[in-house]
Design a protein around this motif. Structure first.
Motif, PDB file in Angstrom:
ATOM      1  N   ALA A 127       0.818  -1.209   0.000  1.00 33.83           N
ATOM      2  CA  ALA A 127       0.000   0.000   0.000  1.00 33.83           C
ATOM      3  C   ALA A 127       0.853   1.260   0.000  1.00 33.83           C
ATOM      4  CB  ALA A 127      -0.922  -0.002   1.216  1.00 33.83           C
ATOM      5  N   GLU A 128       0.399   2.260  -0.752  1.00 40.38           N
ATOM      6  CA  GLU A 128       1.036   3.573  -0.697  1.00 40.38           C
ATOM      7  C   GLU A 128       0.466   4.405   0.452  1.00 40.38           C
ATOM      8  OE1 GLU A 128       0.747   5.533  -4.444  1.00 40.38           O
ATOM      9  OE2 GLU A 128       1.886   4.006  -5.519  1.00 40.38           O
ATOM     10  N   SER A 129      -0.807   4.198   0.747  1.00 46.19           N
ATOM     11  CA  SER A 129      -1.467   4.937   1.827  1.00 46.19           C
ATOM     12  C   SER A 129      -2.071   3.937   2.805  1.00 46.19           C
ATOM     13  CB  SER A 129      -2.559   5.842   1.255  1.00 46.19           C
ATOM     14  OG  SER A 129      -3.130   6.648   2.255  1.00 46.19           O
ATOM     15  N   VAL A 130      -1.776   4.115   4.090  1.00 44.31           N
ATOM     16  CA  VAL A 130      -2.149   3.130   5.121  1.00 44.31           C
ATOM     17  C   VAL A 130      -2.854   3.839   6.276  1.00 44.31           C
ATOM     18  CG1 VAL A 130      -1.287   1.354   6.701  1.00 44.31           C
ATOM     19  CG2 VAL A 130      -0.114   1.768   4.532  1.00 44.31           C
ATOM     20  N   ALA A 131      -3.883   3.182   6.831  1.00 42.31           N
ATOM     21  CA  ALA A 131      -4.563   3.674   8.027  1.00 42.31           C
ATOM     22  C   ALA A 131      -4.146   2.837   9.232  1.00 42.31           C
ATOM     23  CB  ALA A 131      -6.083   3.607   7.862  1.00 42.31           C
ATOM     24  N   VAL A 132      -3.917   3.512  10.357  1.00 43.55           N
ATOM     25  CA  VAL A 132      -3.683   2.842  11.632  1.00 43.55           C
ATOM     26  C   VAL A 132      -4.731   3.372  12.601  1.00 43.55           C
ATOM     27  CG1 VAL A 132      -2.075   2.413  13.524  1.00 43.55           C
ATOM     28  CG2 VAL A 132      -1.209   2.672  11.190  1.00 43.55           C
ATOM     29  N   VAL A 133      -5.549   2.474  13.139  1.00 42.46           N
ATOM     30  CA  VAL A 133      -6.638   2.880  14.029  1.00 42.46           C
ATOM     31  C   VAL A 133      -6.219   2.630  15.472  1.00 42.46           C
ATOM     32  CG1 VAL A 133      -9.031   2.484  14.697  1.00 42.46           C
ATOM     33  CG2 VAL A 133      -8.387   2.410  12.287  1.00 42.46           C
ATOM     34  N   GLY A 134      -6.149   3.684  16.259  1.00 42.00           N
ATOM     35  CA  GLY A 134      -5.762   3.565  17.662  1.00 42.00           C
ATOM     36  C   GLY A 134      -4.937   4.762  18.087  1.00 42.00           C
ATOM     37  N   ASN A 135      -4.977   5.068  19.359  1.00 40.15           N
ATOM     38  CA  ASN A 135      -4.214   6.200  19.887  1.00 40.15           C
ATOM     39  C   ASN A 135      -3.371   5.799  21.088  1.00 40.15           C
ATOM     40  OD1 ASN A 135      -5.913   9.426  19.333  1.00 40.15           O
ATOM     41  ND2 ASN A 135      -4.503   8.242  18.089  1.00 40.15           N
ATOM     42  N   ARG A 156       7.867  10.983   2.635  1.00 42.98           N
ATOM     43  CA  ARG A 156       6.789  10.273   3.344  1.00 42.98           C
ATOM     44  C   ARG A 156       6.138  11.217   4.343  1.00 42.98           C
ATOM     45  NH1 ARG A 156       9.498   4.258   4.552  1.00 42.98           N
ATOM     46  NH2 ARG A 156       9.745   3.675   2.346  1.00 42.98           N
ATOM     47  N   ARG A 157       4.870  10.920   4.644  1.00 45.38           N
ATOM     48  CA  ARG A 157       4.111  11.746   5.592  1.00 45.38           C
ATOM     49  C   ARG A 157       3.412  10.856   6.609  1.00 45.38           C
ATOM     50  NH1 ARG A 157       4.590  13.401   0.829  1.00 45.38           N
ATOM     51  NH2 ARG A 157       3.170  11.768   0.076  1.00 45.38           N
ATOM     52  N   LEU A 158       3.424  11.297   7.849  1.00 42.55           N
ATOM     53  CA  LEU A 158       2.708  10.594   8.910  1.00 42.55           C
ATOM     54  C   LEU A 158       1.656  11.560   9.460  1.00 42.55           C
ATOM     55  CD1 LEU A 158       4.424   8.334  11.582  1.00 42.55           C
ATOM     56  CD2 LEU A 158       2.163   9.328  11.846  1.00 42.55           C
ATOM     57  N   HIS A 159       0.387  11.240   9.232  1.00 41.70           N
ATOM     58  CA  HIS A 159      -0.722  12.116   9.589  1.00 41.70           C
ATOM     59  C   HIS A 159      -1.358  11.650  10.898  1.00 41.70           C
ATOM     60  CE1 HIS A 159      -1.060  13.375   5.210  1.00 41.70           C
ATOM     61  NE2 HIS A 159      -0.485  12.193   5.082  1.00 41.70           N
ATOM     62  N   VAL A 187       5.122   2.697   0.505  1.00 41.89           N
ATOM     63  CA  VAL A 187       4.307   3.607   1.322  1.00 41.89           C
ATOM     64  C   VAL A 187       4.789   5.056   1.202  1.00 41.89           C
ATOM     65  CG1 VAL A 187       5.676   3.359   3.447  1.00 41.89           C
ATOM     66  CG2 VAL A 187       3.219   3.886   3.582  1.00 41.89           C
ATOM     67  N   THR A 188       3.821   5.962   1.128  1.00 35.57           N
ATOM     68  CA  THR A 188       4.117   7.401   1.156  1.00 35.57           C
ATOM     69  C   THR A 188       3.383   8.095   2.287  1.00 35.57           C
ATOM     70  OG1 THR A 188       2.313   7.873  -0.409  1.00 35.57           O
ATOM     71  CG2 THR A 188       4.524   7.503  -1.338  1.00 35.57           C
ATOM     72  N   ASP A 189       2.201   7.564   2.673  1.00 35.82           N
ATOM     73  CA  ASP A 189       1.384   8.220   3.694  1.00 35.82           C
ATOM     74  C   ASP A 189       0.846   7.212   4.699  1.00 35.82           C
ATOM     75  OD1 ASP A 189       0.634  11.273   2.777  1.00 35.82           O
ATOM     76  OD2 ASP A 189       1.052   9.972   1.054  1.00 35.82           O
TER      77      ASP A 189
END
Length: 452
Positions: free
Chosen positions: A143-151, A262-265, A187-189
């Motif tokens: 994946a180029e763009s990935v979601a991580v759910v959790g804090n 790369r970016r980490l949002h 991955v980029t984001d």
């Protein structure tokens, strides 16, 4: 003098702390302790649940090693409870058992689409990049763009490992196959989603600060998430940890972005509601609802829904314990039901004599490693005081359990075997200037440990 033959199932921090505390405790009897673990190497989640670029956290291994190297605790690795060794077996050879098996599986995130192709549990990914022998050697990083759910810290570990350039992990003990996989990642984001605000995160300041130190990775936060209410402002003013976290996040707001590859949002006030999929059933986006503060530290939905295109998703919403054969289990909370470590039969609420629990399998996967010590002290106090209710084993000699394992053809590993594996891994890393290179294959771990 009475002698306690104690089995501890689980050779991570919880089990080792329990053994150490008992050996140092005031008591009127001798003690002989055997630690059992299904893995060939000790240290549990410190070896297989902490990202390889966290040498400070892994420093706890030094303290655990000091306990084991005293030589008054035996270790039997590569022994699976429930198959290689059962509860009935333990009753034949020991006066009591403490289960310290932790919580290694992912808690559920119950939203539509969570089972789609490209949706993963964070715990499985952590086990992969930490070289756990029971997980596949390959991981689909497409994946180029990935979601991580959790804090929480696990979410940050996953996000950091995805966003960090693989070459920057080379000084660590990252396994070769993991480096190769991350090196090839397009991955980029990486997008991290949490349903509450910046002052309600479960990160520790150290973990958060380390994110901002990643080479060639922009930290992206959004101004709309920092319109604090009175409760949030009071939290910042009244809690030093939250104050530091807020200071780090505010500094990122002031940074210029756009130059990194790369970016980490970080997305706050974002409650995941659905994983969207493409025509082939693969993850295509995360749909979430914007939330807002309720004035009391919680959040409520706004009715505004957004979508962020992603091709993979990791849920990092907590760990969950696993049941053990013949041992009571609370399916709702993922723990062994207990009173201060004394295992309880949930059908009649009576104590199950001779059976105890400590660590995450006792209290759930909350708290840092240091909390495990006080947890173990509570359990050990009951083990000592319950002397009148211990089991009466038919074969309590230290030799008898060795004979049992050998009669069953169990290729168990020992403390001497761990030293051999430890030295072998360090030697593998030396030519490349690395601390160690982990051996990942279970059979190879066992062969090296047994000097075969």
């Amino acid at each position: 003098m009475t002698k306690l033959r104690l089995a501890i199932v689980g050779a991570g921090p919880a089990g080792i702390y329990a053994a150490d505390i008992l050996l140092k405790a005031e008591r009127s009897f001798d003690v002989s302790i055997d630690l059992f673990d299904h893995l060939p190497a000790p240290y549990g989640l410190v070896r297989y649940g902490v990202a390889p670029d966290h040498p400070r956290i892994k420093g706890i291994i030094t303290a655990l090693r000091d306990v084991l190297d005293r030589g008054d605790i035996r270790i039997f690795g590569n022994v699976r409870f429930g198959t290689d060794l059962t509860l009935d077996d333990l009753k034949q050879h020991y006066n009591a058992v403490i289960f310290a098996t932790g919580a290694v599986h992912d808690a559920d995130l119950r939203i539509p689409g969570i089972e789609a192709a490209g949706s993963y549990g964070a715990a499985e990914f952590v086990s992969w990049f930490d070289g756990h022998p029971d997980y596949p050697r390959e991981w689909p990083l497409e994946a180029e763009s990935v979601a991580v759910v959790g804090n929480g810290n696990v979410a940050l570990d996953v996000a950091r490992m995805l966003a960090k350039h693989a070459d920057d992990l080379l000084p660590t003990e990252i396994p070769a196959n993991v480096y190769d996989g991350l090196k090839a990642s397009p991955v980029t984001d990486v997008h991290v989603f949490g349903r509450r605000g910046p002052t309600s995160v479960k990160f520790t300041p150290l973990e958060l600060r380390e994110l901002g130190e990643l080479r060639d990775v922009d930290m992206v936060v959004y101004d709309e998430d920092f319109d604090y209410d009175d409760h949030a402002r009071e939290s910042v003013a009244g809690n030093k940890q939250i104050m530091v976290i807020d200071r780090v996040l505010q500094s990122w707001r002031a940074r210029e972005v756009g130059q990194a590859s790369r970016r980490l949002h970080l997305h706050f006030y974002a409650k995941p509601v659905e994983v969207l999929t493409d025509a082939s059933g693969r993850v295509s986006a995360l749909k979430y609802e914007r939330t807002r503060p309720d004035g009391q530290g919680g959040v409520v939905g706004t009715g505004e829904f957004r979508e962020t295109p992603v091709q993979a998703l990791y849920r990092a919403v907590g760990y969950f314990g696993s049941p053990l054969p013949g041992v009571p289990f609370d399916e709702k909370h993922g723990v062994i039901p207990n009173h201060e470590g004394q295992v309880i039969n949930p059908d009649n609420n009576e104590q199950v004599y001779g059976v105890y629990a400590t660590g995450w399998i006792k209290r759930g996967p909350v708290g840092l490693i240091g909390h495990t010590k006080s947890d173990a002290m509570e359990t050990i106090e009951h083990v000592i005081n319950d002397v009148g209710n211990w089991w009466t084993p038919a074969s309590p000699s230290e030799a008898s359990v060795v004979e049992l394992l050998e009669s069953r053809g169990i290729r168990y590993t020992t403390l001497d075997g761990w030293h051999a594996l430890d030295e072998h891994e360090i030697a593998l890393g030396e030519p490349e200037g690395r601390a160690r290179i982990k051996v990942v294959d279970r059979d190879e771990m066992v062969a090296v440990s047994r000097r075969e």
